[in-house]
Design a protein around this motif. Structure first.
Motif, PDB file in Angstrom:
ATOM      1  N   PRO A 283       9.700  48.113  40.331  1.00  0.00           N
ATOM      2  CA  PRO A 283       8.718  47.471  41.219  1.00  0.00           C
ATOM      3  C   PRO A 283       7.702  48.479  41.752  1.00  0.00           C
ATOM      4  O   PRO A 283       8.069  49.550  42.248  1.00  0.00           O
ATOM      5  N   LEU A 284       6.413  48.133  41.638  1.00  0.00           N
ATOM      6  CA  LEU A 284       5.326  48.991  42.087  1.00  0.00           C
ATOM      7  C   LEU A 284       4.426  48.206  43.029  1.00  0.00           C
ATOM      8  O   LEU A 284       4.366  46.974  42.987  1.00  0.00           O
ATOM      9  N   ASP A 285       3.692  48.926  43.875  1.00  0.00           N
ATOM     10  CA  ASP A 285       2.771  48.267  44.794  1.00  0.00           C
ATOM     11  C   ASP A 285       1.547  47.711  44.091  1.00  0.00           C
ATOM     12  O   ASP A 285       0.928  46.754  44.571  1.00  0.00           O
ATOM     13  N   SER A 286       1.181  48.302  42.959  1.00  0.00           N
ATOM     14  CA  SER A 286      -0.034  47.879  42.275  1.00  0.00           C
ATOM     15  C   SER A 286       0.068  48.191  40.792  1.00  0.00           C
ATOM     16  O   SER A 286       0.706  49.182  40.400  1.00  0.00           O
ATOM     17  N   PRO A 287      -0.550  47.367  39.936  1.00  0.00           N
ATOM     18  CA  PRO A 287      -0.550  47.660  38.494  1.00  0.00           C
ATOM     19  C   PRO A 287      -1.268  48.956  38.143  1.00  0.00           C
ATOM     20  O   PRO A 287      -1.083  49.463  37.038  1.00  0.00           O
ATOM     21  N   VAL A 288      -2.096  49.463  39.050  1.00  0.00           N
ATOM     22  CA  VAL A 288      -2.829  50.692  38.749  1.00  0.00           C
ATOM     23  C   VAL A 288      -1.881  51.869  38.513  1.00  0.00           C
ATOM     24  O   VAL A 288      -2.231  52.832  37.837  1.00  0.00           O
ATOM     25  N   TYR A 289      -0.658  51.789  39.058  1.00  0.00           N
ATOM     26  CA  TYR A 289       0.299  52.881  38.903  1.00  0.00           C
ATOM     27  C   TYR A 289       1.173  52.722  37.668  1.00  0.00           C
ATOM     28  O   TYR A 289       2.025  53.574  37.414  1.00  0.00           O
ATOM     29  N   ALA A 290       1.010  51.642  36.918  1.00  0.00           N
ATOM     30  CA  ALA A 290       1.956  51.334  35.847  1.00  0.00           C
ATOM     31  C   ALA A 290       1.991  52.416  34.775  1.00  0.00           C
ATOM     32  O   ALA A 290       3.067  52.920  34.426  1.00  0.00           O
ATOM     33  N   ASP A 291       0.833  52.786  34.239  1.00  0.00           N
ATOM     34  CA  ASP A 291       0.809  53.748  33.129  1.00  0.00           C
ATOM     35  C   ASP A 291       1.374  55.105  33.541  1.00  0.00           C
ATOM     36  O   ASP A 291       2.201  55.685  32.831  1.00  0.00           O
ATOM     37  N   SER A 292       0.925  55.625  34.687  1.00  0.00           N
ATOM     38  CA  SER A 292       1.404  56.940  35.131  1.00  0.00           C
ATOM     39  C   SER A 292       2.889  56.886  35.473  1.00  0.00           C
ATOM     40  O   SER A 292       3.628  57.843  35.208  1.00  0.00           O
ATOM     41  N   THR A 293       3.336  55.771  36.046  1.00  0.00           N
ATOM     42  CA  THR A 293       4.749  55.651  36.405  1.00  0.00           C
ATOM     43  C   THR A 293       5.634  55.630  35.165  1.00  0.00           C
ATOM     44  O   THR A 293       6.670  56.314  35.114  1.00  0.00           O
ATOM     45  N   LEU A 294       5.249  54.852  34.166  1.00  0.00           N
ATOM     46  CA  LEU A 294       6.046  54.781  32.943  1.00  0.00           C
ATOM     47  C   LEU A 294       6.063  56.121  32.217  1.00  0.00           C
ATOM     48  O   LEU A 294       7.093  56.516  31.653  1.00  0.00           O
ATOM     49  N   SER A 295       4.942  56.832  32.245  1.00  0.00           N
ATOM     50  CA  SER A 295       4.903  58.156  31.611  1.00  0.00           C
ATOM     51  C   SER A 295       5.846  59.128  32.315  1.00  0.00           C
ATOM     52  O   SER A 295       6.610  59.865  31.667  1.00  0.00           O
ATOM     53  N   THR A 296       5.807  59.123  33.652  1.00  0.00           N
ATOM     54  CA  THR A 296       6.699  60.006  34.414  1.00  0.00           C
ATOM     55  C   THR A 296       8.153  59.614  34.198  1.00  0.00           C
ATOM     56  O   THR A 296       9.030  60.484  34.052  1.00  0.00           O
ATOM     57  N   PHE A 297       8.434  58.316  34.179  1.00  0.00           N
ATOM     58  CA  PHE A 297       9.811  57.862  33.982  1.00  0.00           C
ATOM     59  C   PHE A 297      10.351  58.344  32.641  1.00  0.00           C
ATOM     60  O   PHE A 297      11.495  58.841  32.563  1.00  0.00           O
ATOM     61  N   ARG A 298       9.573  58.213  31.581  1.00  0.00           N
ATOM     62  CA  ARG A 298      10.052  58.626  30.260  1.00  0.00           C
ATOM     63  C   ARG A 298      10.275  60.138  30.203  1.00  0.00           C
ATOM     64  O   ARG A 298      11.231  60.602  29.566  1.00  0.00           O
ATOM     65  N   SER A 299       9.394  60.886  30.862  1.00  0.00           N
ATOM     66  CA  SER A 299       9.563  62.354  30.863  1.00  0.00           C
ATOM     67  C   SER A 299      10.826  62.752  31.613  1.00  0.00           C
ATOM     68  O   SER A 299      11.632  63.567  31.135  1.00  0.00           O
ATOM     69  N   TRP A 300      11.009  62.202  32.806  1.00  0.00           N
ATOM     70  CA  TRP A 300      12.194  62.538  33.601  1.00  0.00           C
ATOM     71  C   TRP A 300      13.479  62.073  32.903  1.00  0.00           C
ATOM     72  O   TRP A 300      14.520  62.736  32.993  1.00  0.00           O
ATOM     73  N   LEU A 301      13.408  60.926  32.227  1.00  0.00           N
ATOM     74  CA  LEU A 301      14.602  60.418  31.546  1.00  0.00           C
ATOM     75  C   LEU A 301      15.036  61.364  30.435  1.00  0.00           C
ATOM     76  O   LEU A 301      16.239  61.515  30.184  1.00  0.00           O
TER      77      LEU A 301
END
Length: 477
Positions: A283-301
């Motif tokens: 869950p995010l506050d805005s779709p504007v964060y979607a791309d950067s969030t998914l990129s960070t998630f995949r890197s950290w994973l």
């Protein structure tokens, strides 16, 4: 005795002189009460008190009380103004009854203001036409017919532009999106910054894109802000079927829970899609964060999977590579750890080398650690319980999590400022090593005392924190 209000001049005079002031006093009191309640009915009542009632009294004096000749100009002028005011009052009351008191989300609340203005203009034109016909005995049928023919000619000449305007008005009436919503249409994603009768303005982050409403009315689009609530970004990951599901779920939740763009209090949903595939709803506050969030998630994973021995993308961790990295790390830290051959063999069995991606949380304030870490590469930022940063950074040769030796909860949160490589030593091994090597125990104790002093100074004197040199002895590099 003849009744006073029998249509005579004296009756109308008394009505105009007495009734008008009394009515205005009553309206003033009612308006005062409604103003305190912040009622939208104040606007039509003000129009009634300030204009309609005074001109109504003037019409009564000029037309009925003085019995003026109907051919005189001034009575007709006053009657025209009074009639126009009555039209405005009727529209104001209609607006209050239909729209000012509309429930939130109802069709009356969704009607665009431009629709209301157009209908109001048409009603005013029709009302004024009948008013002139009644007061001035004007022939308005010819004028109305001429206007109708003119409107048909103009409509045929401007049918393309008029079609766009009508499409825009229909879009405004339906209101499938509002200002501030995020939409995707024609391969473009952006935030709606303006909606008018002609076009839609979308901020794409790289510029302002203008989309005509006529094209939007015939196209499909996706409103990312409906239904209301946090936007959900979905990440997928694939692991080997042999990886334990409970470990996978815990890892995916932990990595997603540390994301900086996560909605506070948002619930992370992890779903097993079968065949080693997993989906994570973030869950995010805005779709504007979607791309950067998914990129960070995949890197950290990727880093988290390597630390826990999971086979991300069904690629197992190379045991030989891990063993070689651990051997190299022990060679470079053998002096600081005071290792001999026997202790080195124990370290090879119990210790491990771990990596953390930039921005990952290594230790959390308030949690009791199960290991002590020595930084091999990279930089780490420490923050106190209140989120205030401690001075300097933890770099190569420094320790992390030394409070775990005394079974205390960590006072600081350690965050990777770069990609960080650490040597992780279990508490049981460090306890045994400290009993055999008192010098190492002093180093670890000095580091733990340094952190306590820094946090204590931060609480007592915000912004003035003791430096490493003045607070405690330096650790052995």
């Amino acid at each position: 005795m003849t009744p006073v209000f029998d249509g005579t001049a004296i009756g109308w005079a008394i009505a105009s002189v007495v009734a008008v002031p009394v009515l205005m006093v009553i309206l003033t009191e009612v308006i005062g009460i409604l103003r305190r309640r912040r009622s939208p009915a104040v606007k039509p009542l003000l129009l009634l008190r300030n204009w309609v009632v005074p001109f109504g009294g003037l019409v009564g004096l000029l037309v009925f009380a003085t019995r003026s000749d109907q051919d005189l100009v001034w009575p007709r002028v006053v009657a025209t103004i009074f009639g126009f005011l009555v039209i405005l009052l009727s529209l104001s009351v209609l607006n209050y009854a239909l729209f000012a008191t509309a429930d939130r989300g109802s069709w009356r609340q969704r009607v665009p203001q431009i629709f209301i203005e157009i209908v109001r203009l048409l009603l005013v034109v029709v009302g004024v036409a009948f008013l002139f016909q009644w007061v001035w005995e004007a022939d308005v049928e010819g004028v109305i017919a001429a206007l109708g023919v003119t409107s048909i000619v103009i409509g045929l000449a401007l049918q393309n532009a008029a079609g766009g305007i009508v499409s825009g008005l229909l879009v405004l009436f339906e209101q499938p999106f509002r200002q501030g919503d995020w939409i995707t249409t024609g391969g473009t994603t952006g935030r709606v910054v303006e909606v008018n009768w002609r076009a839609l303005h979308i901020d794409t982050g790289s510029g302002l894109q203008i989309i005509p409403n006529s094209g939007l009315a015939d196209a499909s689009f996706l409103n990312l802000s409906r239904p209301p609530g946090p936007f959900t970004a979905v990440a997928t990951a694939t692991f080997a079927p042999a990886d334990p599901p409970h470990v996978l779920i815990a890892t995916l939740r932990e990595v997603a829970g540390d994301l900086p763009t996560l909605t506070p209090g948002g619930e992370i949903e992890v779903t097993n899609a079968g065949g080693g595939s997993w989906s994570v709803a973030i869950p995010l506050d805005s779709p504007v964060y979607a791309d950067s969030t998914l990129s960070t998630f995949r890197s950290w994973l990727w880093y988290a999977a390597r630390r826990r021995g999971l086979s991300l993308d069904k690629i197992p961790v190379d045991a030989a590579v891990r063993e070689a990295a651990l051997g190299h790390a022990l060679e470079s830290t053998a002096r600081a750890l005071h290792l001999d051959d026997a202790l080195r063999d124990d370290a090879l069995r119990e210790c491990r080398v771990e990596q953390f991606g930039m921005g990952e949380t290594i230790d959390r304030a308030g949690e009791m650690g199960s290991s002590v870490r020595r930084v091999l590469e990279g930089r780490v930022i420490l923050t106190g319980p209140d989120g205030e940063p401690l001075p300097g950074t933890v770099e190569r040769g420094d320790w992390l999590g030394t409070s775990a030796l005394t079974r205390e909860r960590s006072l600081t949160t350690a965050t990777a400022a770069t990609v960080v490589t650490v040597l992780t030593l279990p508490i049981a091994f460090v306890d045994r090593l400290s009993r055999l090597r008192p010098a190492l125990a002093r180093d670890l104790g000095a580091d733990a005392e340094l952190r306590r002093t820094q946090v204590r100074d931060m609480r007592v004197r915000p912004g003035v924190i003791g430096s490493r040199e003045s607070s405690a002895p330096a650790t052995d590099q």
